[in-house]
Every structure is written in C-alpha cells, then in structure tokens.
Design a protein around this motif. Structure first.
Motif, PDB file in Angstrom:
ATOM      1  N   LEU A  54       0.817  -1.212   0.000  1.00  0.00           N
ATOM      2  CA  LEU A  54       0.000   0.000   0.000  1.00  0.00           C
ATOM      3  C   LEU A  54       0.850   1.261   0.000  1.00  0.00           C
ATOM      4  O   LEU A  54       0.425   2.307  -0.514  1.00  0.00           O
ATOM      5  N   GLY A  55       2.067   1.171   0.560  1.00  0.00           N
ATOM      6  CA  GLY A  55       2.933   2.344   0.640  1.00  0.00           C
ATOM      7  C   GLY A  55       3.954   2.430  -0.472  1.00  0.00           C
ATOM      8  O   GLY A  55       4.784   3.342  -0.479  1.00  0.00           O
ATOM      9  N   ASP A  56       3.898   1.490  -1.427  1.00  0.00           N
ATOM     10  CA  ASP A  56       4.908   1.513  -2.480  1.00  0.00           C
ATOM     11  C   ASP A  56       4.418   0.794  -3.739  1.00  0.00           C
ATOM     12  O   ASP A  56       4.012   1.422  -4.702  1.00  0.00           O
ATOM     13  N   LYS A  57       4.426  -0.534  -3.729  1.00  0.00           N
ATOM     14  CA  LYS A  57       4.360  -1.300  -4.972  1.00  0.00           C
ATOM     15  C   LYS A  57       2.981  -1.366  -5.623  1.00  0.00           C
ATOM     16  O   LYS A  57       2.870  -1.794  -6.769  1.00  0.00           O
ATOM     17  N   SER A  58       1.935  -0.972  -4.921  1.00  0.00           N
ATOM     18  CA  SER A  58       0.618  -0.968  -5.564  1.00  0.00           C
ATOM     19  C   SER A  58       0.379   0.306  -6.373  1.00  0.00           C
ATOM     20  O   SER A  58      -0.631   0.426  -7.068  1.00  0.00           O
ATOM     21  N   HIS A  59       1.315   1.250  -6.294  1.00  0.00           N
ATOM     22  CA  HIS A  59       1.216   2.507  -7.044  1.00  0.00           C
ATOM     23  C   HIS A  59       2.164   2.487  -8.238  1.00  0.00           C
ATOM     24  O   HIS A  59       3.169   1.769  -8.238  1.00  0.00           O
ATOM     25  N   CYS A  60       1.857   3.276  -9.246  1.00  0.00           N
ATOM     26  CA  CYS A  60       2.780   3.413 -10.377  1.00  0.00           C
ATOM     27  C   CYS A  60       4.030   4.175  -9.926  1.00  0.00           C
ATOM     28  O   CYS A  60       3.963   5.055  -9.055  1.00  0.00           O
ATOM     29  N   ALA A  61       5.161   3.827 -10.511  1.00  0.00           N
ATOM     30  CA  ALA A  61       6.422   4.502 -10.193  1.00  0.00           C
ATOM     31  C   ALA A  61       7.182   4.759 -11.487  1.00  0.00           C
ATOM     32  O   ALA A  61       7.856   3.875 -12.011  1.00  0.00           O
ATOM     33  N   ILE A  62       7.025   5.967 -12.010  1.00  0.00           N
ATOM     34  CA  ILE A  62       7.702   6.411 -13.228  1.00  0.00           C
ATOM     35  C   ILE A  62       8.551   7.617 -12.839  1.00  0.00           C
ATOM     36  O   ILE A  62       8.031   8.587 -12.270  1.00  0.00           O
ATOM     37  N   PHE A  63       9.842   7.583 -13.149  1.00  0.00           N
ATOM     38  CA  PHE A  63      10.757   8.594 -12.647  1.00  0.00           C
ATOM     39  C   PHE A  63      11.321   9.457 -13.781  1.00  0.00           C
ATOM     40  O   PHE A  63      11.708   8.951 -14.829  1.00  0.00           O
ATOM     41  N   ASP A  64      11.388  10.744 -13.496  1.00  0.00           N
ATOM     42  CA  ASP A  64      12.100  11.685 -14.354  1.00  0.00           C
ATOM     43  C   ASP A  64      13.548  11.741 -13.858  1.00  0.00           C
ATOM     44  O   ASP A  64      13.804  12.185 -12.737  1.00  0.00           O
ATOM     45  N   ASN A  65      14.478  11.286 -14.678  1.00  0.00           N
ATOM     46  CA  ASN A  65      15.888  11.223 -14.285  1.00  0.00           C
ATOM     47  C   ASN A  65      16.703  12.417 -14.771  1.00  0.00           C
ATOM     48  O   ASN A  65      17.934  12.334 -14.861  1.00  0.00           O
ATOM     49  N   SER A  66      16.034  13.529 -15.049  1.00  0.00           N
ATOM     50  CA  SER A  66      16.755  14.700 -15.557  1.00  0.00           C
ATOM     51  C   SER A  66      17.813  15.192 -14.585  1.00  0.00           C
ATOM     52  O   SER A  66      18.899  15.620 -14.995  1.00  0.00           O
ATOM     53  N   LYS A  67      17.535  15.118 -13.291  1.00  0.00           N
ATOM     54  CA  LYS A  67      18.466  15.698 -12.324  1.00  0.00           C
ATOM     55  C   LYS A  67      19.759  14.898 -12.246  1.00  0.00           C
ATOM     56  O   LYS A  67      20.849  15.484 -12.278  1.00  0.00           O
ATOM     57  N   ILE A  68      19.675  13.560 -12.155  1.00  0.00           N
ATOM     58  CA  ILE A  68      20.911  12.784 -12.104  1.00  0.00           C
ATOM     59  C   ILE A  68      21.685  12.944 -13.407  1.00  0.00           C
ATOM     60  O   ILE A  68      22.921  12.988 -13.407  1.00  0.00           O
ATOM     61  N   LYS A  69      20.982  13.089 -14.512  1.00  0.00           N
ATOM     62  CA  LYS A  69      21.672  13.252 -15.798  1.00  0.00           C
ATOM     63  C   LYS A  69      22.327  14.629 -15.911  1.00  0.00           C
ATOM     64  O   LYS A  69      23.324  14.784 -16.623  1.00  0.00           O
ATOM     65  N   SER A  70      21.797  15.606 -15.194  1.00  0.00           N
ATOM     66  CA  SER A  70      22.446  16.921 -15.201  1.00  0.00           C
ATOM     67  C   SER A  70      23.677  16.925 -14.291  1.00  0.00           C
ATOM     68  O   SER A  70      24.678  17.574 -14.585  1.00  0.00           O
ATOM     69  N   LEU A  71      23.607  16.182 -13.176  1.00  0.00           N
ATOM     70  CA  LEU A  71      24.739  16.107 -12.262  1.00  0.00           C
ATOM     71  C   LEU A  71      25.828  15.173 -12.780  1.00  0.00           C
ATOM     72  O   LEU A  71      27.016  15.391 -12.532  1.00  0.00           O
ATOM     73  N   VAL A  72      25.407  14.112 -13.468  1.00  0.00           N
ATOM     74  CA  VAL A  72      26.339  13.118 -14.024  1.00  0.00           C
ATOM     75  C   VAL A  72      25.984  12.968 -15.505  1.00  0.00           C
ATOM     76  O   VAL A  72      25.192  12.102 -15.881  1.00  0.00           O
ATOM     77  N   PRO A  73      26.533  13.820 -16.372  1.00  0.00           N
ATOM     78  CA  PRO A  73      26.070  13.905 -17.763  1.00  0.00           C
ATOM     79  C   PRO A  73      26.163  12.606 -18.561  1.00  0.00           C
ATOM     80  O   PRO A  73      25.394  12.424 -19.509  1.00  0.00           O
ATOM     81  N   ASP A  74      27.065  11.707 -18.199  1.00  0.00           N
ATOM     82  CA  ASP A  74      27.177  10.472 -18.975  1.00  0.00           C
ATOM     83  C   ASP A  74      26.327   9.339 -18.394  1.00  0.00           C
ATOM     84  O   ASP A  74      26.423   8.191 -18.834  1.00  0.00           O
ATOM     85  N   TYR A  75      25.471   9.657 -17.417  1.00  0.00           N
ATOM     86  CA  TYR A  75      24.646   8.597 -16.839  1.00  0.00           C
ATOM     87  C   TYR A  75      23.593   8.126 -17.829  1.00  0.00           C
ATOM     88  O   TYR A  75      22.869   8.920 -18.426  1.00  0.00           O
ATOM     89  N   ASN A  76      23.522   6.815 -17.988  1.00  0.00           N
ATOM     90  CA  ASN A  76      22.499   6.204 -18.822  1.00  0.00           C
ATOM     91  C   ASN A  76      22.336   4.750 -18.383  1.00  0.00           C
ATOM     92  O   ASN A  76      23.315   4.011 -18.301  1.00  0.00           O
ATOM     93  N   ALA A  77      21.116   4.354 -18.082  1.00  0.00           N
ATOM     94  CA  ALA A  77      20.851   2.966 -17.708  1.00  0.00           C
ATOM     95  C   ALA A  77      20.682   2.143 -18.984  1.00  0.00           C
ATOM     96  O   ALA A  77      19.850   2.465 -19.829  1.00  0.00           O
ATOM     97  N   THR A  78      21.467   1.090 -19.130  1.00  0.00           N
ATOM     98  CA  THR A  78      21.515   0.355 -20.404  1.00  0.00           C
ATOM     99  C   THR A  78      21.166  -1.130 -20.272  1.00  0.00           C
ATOM    100  O   THR A  78      21.139  -1.829 -21.279  1.00  0.00           O
ATOM    101  N   ILE A  79      20.912  -1.634 -19.053  1.00  0.00           N
ATOM    102  CA  ILE A  79      20.650  -3.058 -18.874  1.00  0.00           C
ATOM    103  C   ILE A  79      19.145  -3.289 -18.813  1.00  0.00           C
ATOM    104  O   ILE A  79      18.494  -2.944 -17.812  1.00  0.00           O
ATOM    105  N   PRO A  80      18.536  -3.857 -19.850  1.00  0.00           N
ATOM    106  CA  PRO A  80      17.101  -4.134 -19.800  1.00  0.00           C
ATOM    107  C   PRO A  80      16.805  -5.237 -18.795  1.00  0.00           C
ATOM    108  O   PRO A  80      17.658  -6.103 -18.525  1.00  0.00           O
ATOM    109  N   PHE A  81      15.605  -5.227 -18.258  1.00  0.00           N
ATOM    110  CA  PHE A  81      15.261  -6.216 -17.251  1.00  0.00           C
ATOM    111  C   PHE A  81      15.354  -7.642 -17.803  1.00  0.00           C
ATOM    112  O   PHE A  81      15.763  -8.563 -17.094  1.00  0.00           O
ATOM    113  N   SER A  82      15.013  -7.810 -19.054  1.00  0.00           N
ATOM    114  CA  SER A  82      15.069  -9.152 -19.654  1.00  0.00           C
ATOM    115  C   SER A  82      16.480  -9.731 -19.627  1.00  0.00           C
ATOM    116  O   SER A  82      16.670 -10.947 -19.546  1.00  0.00           O
TER     117      SER A  82
END
Length: 327
Positions: A263-291
């Motif tokens: 009820l406090g986490d996983k039953s809700h949608c969680a979509i994140f805007d990663n603009s801030k980490i990408k501005s602080l660490v310009p080469d940050y990019n997540a590249t490993i798909p879950f599959s």
C-alpha cells in the motif's frame, strides 16, 4: 579520493564498490565482518558503526573525501553519524529510498520535487525522518550532505513484490507450475534498475560539489507493468507463468508483513524523471534491460546451491493467500 562505505557489500552497494575501485578510488569498507562478499582492492575496517565508542576508535585517525552510509534506517543512525563524522568528511551521502515520495501520487511522473510523504509504510517514514535530520544539519551547520533515493534496484535479489526476493522460492514455485501472486490486476507501471546501472550514476556523485545539499534519485528509464515483470521472470526461468491476480488490500489482510510495502509503495505506479541525475552526471544512462538483468540474477542464484533457498514459510503464506482468495 579517499572514501568510506559503511556497508558496501550488499545488493546495490557491491556494484558501486567495484565501479569506484575501477575508477581509482581509495575505498575503505566499514562493517562487522559478517558479510559473505569480499571486494578485491577495498580496505576493510571492522567495527559496528552504531556502537559509537567502537566506531570512533576505528575511525578516529581518518578523514574522508566522501562517506556513504548504506545501512542507516532511523534518525538515531543519522545522529550517530553526525557526531562521528563532524569535520571529518567533505561529503556525506545518505541512502534514502524512492518510496518516500507521495503516496498516493497526485502526478504520474516522479521528480525530486514530488512531496515526500508516505502514510502507509513506517520504513519510508523513517527514511523521511532521516532526511529531515540531515537537511537540518546542512542548513544550520553546513554538514555536506547528498541524499540518494534508489527505487527497486536488483542484482542479487529477484525483484518481485510477493515471493521472497532474497530467496529462490518464487523461481521454485514457477518451475513446479504452482500459482504465483501478482498484486492488483498487474497493469500498474513500475521501474526496475540493475545495480550496475545505478552504480554509474552514483559513482558520478562521489566528490561532486554540485551534488552537495541535493537529493536525487537514480533509476532506469525502462518502465514495465507488473504483469510484464513476472512474465519476464518466468521467461528467464524457462517456464510458463501461472499467475493469480489478487488485490493488495486482500493480500495485506492475510500476509501482514507485505501490507505496508504494497500500500505504501508497490501498488502505485512509479515512473521517474531522471533529468536531475543526468544533469549532475552527464554520462549517466541505464543500459541493462530487465530481460537481460534478470537472467544474470538467476544465474547468480544457480551458481551456488546454498543460494537457492526455498523457504517453506514463504510458500505457506502464499498458498494461504491464494486459498483464501479462491474460496
């Protein structure tokens, strides 16, 4: 840089430790010496961080460019660190949690400006209280904080909502054709991040002056439904998925340990805007798909039989929830 990780051998932190060492960091790990994993190249300091006298004795001759506490969960832990590290570090990074963000959310995409309030889960409220103590220390005394909020990050856990993530139980059930529980109708959106991707963003924050006084989350940009997550786990295990969908509220009435986290986490949608980490660490990019990442995780479990723990208590409570629902 001379860096201290309090912890540093866990599901998330192991990848960070290894990447930091590959970048030439002079890395020290402070722990109680009871963890299975070792990090080649890291120096170990053995002490209980929350035994103040013991930790102070172990650390008194050191000063640090960065200290990261991976295992702080209450304001008392933070107060202990503030006493222990005042004047001894140029940056203190607290590992909070993305579960601190507003539940239920009023906007579909989470940014660092999303309010932090969680009336359902004590774990999240404790993390919020930790952040409050640190922000107060930063404002009043200039204590050099950075707050990092991971979301559901995996490597040596199986990132399911019901089924024992640190166990092999869910995979054993799938392989035996037993029913597994998906909360709700399985269509809510969720974000999973591999720890090696998380590490790329995190290491970029070490010694980063622009990150002082800031809170930032680090997640993948891949968004999946829970149905897709469980199907991908089943595909990685090479089996058919036999799922039963049960509301989070119903699950919580029987499986009490899961109620607050659902009820406090996983039953809700969680979509994140990663603009801030990408501005602080310009080469940050997540590249490993879950599959891809989940196949690595299953391989890790299956490398050593002692990791393939099938917990009868987890099986029993899942069977109990399913039987109650179907009756």
């Amino acid at each position: 840089m001379k860096i201290l990780f309090i912890g540093g051998t866990g599901n998330i932190s192991t990848s960070v430790s290894k990447l930091a060492l590959s970048k030439g960091v002079d890395l020290y790990l402070l722990n109680r010496g009871k963890t299975e994993g070792e990090i080649p190249g890291a120096k170990t300091i053995t002490a209980d961080i929350y035994n103040f006298a013991e930790a102070n004795k172990a650390l008194k001759d050191h000063s640090w460019d960065v200290v990261v506490n991976w295992i702080a969960f209450s304001p008392e832990h933070i107060e202990n660190d503030l006493k222990l590290l005042a004047g001894k570090t140029k940056q203190y990074i607290f590992i909070s949690s993305a579960s601190v963000y507003q539940k239920p959310p009023t906007l579909p995409v989470i940014t660092e400006s999303t309010p932090i309030v969680n009336p359902f889960w004590q774990y999240s409220r404790d993390k919020i209280a930790c952040e409050d103590v640190l922000n107060d220390a930063y404002r009043k005394n200039g204590f050099p904080i950075t707050i990092v909020r991971p979301s559901h990050t995996y490597d040596t856990i199986i990132p399911v909502a019901i089924g024992g993530s640190s166990e092999y139980t869910i995979i054993d059930r799938m392989k035996k054709g037993k029913k597994v529980i998906i909360h709700g109708d399985g269509t809510s959106l969720w974000t999973l991040t591999h720890s090696r991707d998380f590490a790329k963003g995190f290491v970029g924050l070490l010694g980063n002056q622009r990150a002082l006084g800031q809170a930032v989350h680090i997640t993948s940009d891949e968004v999946l439904t829970w149905n897709q997550i469980y199907q991908t786990v089943a595909d990685a295990a090479g089996v058919e998925l036999n799922a039963v969908h049960i509301s989070s509220e119903f699950i919580g009435k029987i499986y009490h340990e899961k109620k607050d986290g659902l009820l406090g986490d996983k039953s809700h949608c969680a979509i994140f805007d990663n603009s801030k980490i990408k501005s602080l660490v310009p080469d940050y990019n997540a590249t490993i798909p879950f599959s891809e990442g989940i196949r690595e995780t299953l391989n890790w479990f299956e490398e050593k039989p002692e990791r393939m723990i099938v917990n009868p208590e987890t099986n029993a409570i899942m069977d109990k929830v399913i039987a109650a629902y179907e009756s």
